[in-house]
Design an enzyme around this catalytic site. Structure first.
Site, mmCIF file in Angstrom:
data_model
loop_
_atom_site.group_PDB
_atom_site.id
_atom_site.type_symbol
_atom_site.label_atom_id
_atom_site.label_comp_id
_atom_site.label_asym_id
_atom_site.label_seq_id
_atom_site.Cartn_x
_atom_site.Cartn_y
_atom_site.Cartn_z
ATOM 1 N N ASN A 32 -3.935 -10.216 56.818
ATOM 2 C CA ASN A 32 -5.094 -9.656 56.109
ATOM 3 C C ASN A 32 -5.590 -10.591 55.019
ATOM 4 O OD1 ASN A 32 -4.981 -7.407 57.638
ATOM 5 N ND2 ASN A 32 -3.991 -6.152 56.125
ATOM 6 N N ARG A 37 -4.217 -9.733 46.792
ATOM 7 C CA ARG A 37 -3.677 -8.989 45.653
ATOM 8 C C ARG A 37 -2.336 -8.372 46.020
ATOM 9 N NH1 ARG A 37 -7.217 -4.789 42.309
ATOM 10 N NH2 ARG A 37 -7.558 -6.433 40.876
ATOM 11 N N ASN A 46 9.518 -9.204 44.527
ATOM 12 C CA ASN A 46 10.539 -9.936 45.275
ATOM 13 C C ASN A 46 11.238 -10.980 44.402
ATOM 14 O OD1 ASN A 46 11.895 -10.617 47.609
ATOM 15 N ND2 ASN A 46 10.665 -12.451 47.738
ATOM 16 N N CYS A 53 8.097 -18.946 45.618
ATOM 17 C CA CYS A 53 6.829 -18.357 45.183
ATOM 18 C C CYS A 53 6.089 -19.325 44.270
ATOM 19 C CB CYS A 53 7.079 -17.037 44.478
ATOM 20 S SG CYS A 53 8.740 -16.813 43.931
ATOM 21 N N HIS A 54 6.791 -20.337 43.764
ATOM 22 C CA HIS A 54 6.126 -21.291 42.875
ATOM 23 C C HIS A 54 5.170 -22.182 43.678
ATOM 24 C CE1 HIS A 54 9.919 -23.144 44.239
ATOM 25 N NE2 HIS A 54 9.112 -24.164 44.466
ATOM 26 N N SER A 59 -6.456 -19.096 44.459
ATOM 27 C CA SER A 59 -7.443 -19.884 45.212
ATOM 28 C C SER A 59 -8.170 -20.858 44.305
ATOM 29 C CB SER A 59 -8.452 -18.976 45.874
ATOM 30 O OG SER A 59 -8.389 -17.729 45.377
#
Length: 85
Positions: A32, A37, A46, A53-54, A59
């Site tokens: 999606n 978000r 998480n 995640c770093h 965008s």
DNA sequence: TAGTTGACCGGAA
DNA sequence: ATTCCGGCCAACT
């Protein structure tokens, strides 16, 4: 892989070193493009160290947050990973 | 089941 | 270029 979070976790874990993906890109890969978000919300909850995640940024090219130190450390990590090829 | 939250995105002023 | 507002989606309580 059962929920969107699982997909996101897998995708983010597939991000190669020295590279960065935007939340939108991850959301798009997850299925999606508008769930950017949701991706952020998932990452926030998480705490898996296997999930870089770093390497996930906004965008705009800016970095959102980081549960493990902060955006400052995040930037440091990115630079480090990109430098140490 | 419904309501609230959240590390976002895009457009407008 | 920067700041403000609304909208979308998934997970958590």
């Amino acid at each position: 892989m059962k929920t969107f979070a699982d997909k996101v976790r897998t995708i983010v874990g597939k991000i190669p070193r020295g590279k960065t993906m935007t939340y939108k890109e991850v959301a798009t890969r997850a299925g999606n493009p508008r769930a950017a978000r949701a991706v952020g919300a998932i990452m926030r909850k998480n705490y898996d160290p296997a999930i870089p995640c770093h390497r996930v940024i906004k965008s705009d090219g800016s970095m959102g947050g980081y549960n493990r130190g902060g955006a400052v450390v995040k930037e440091r990590i990115l630079i480090k990973e990109q430098t140490v090829v």
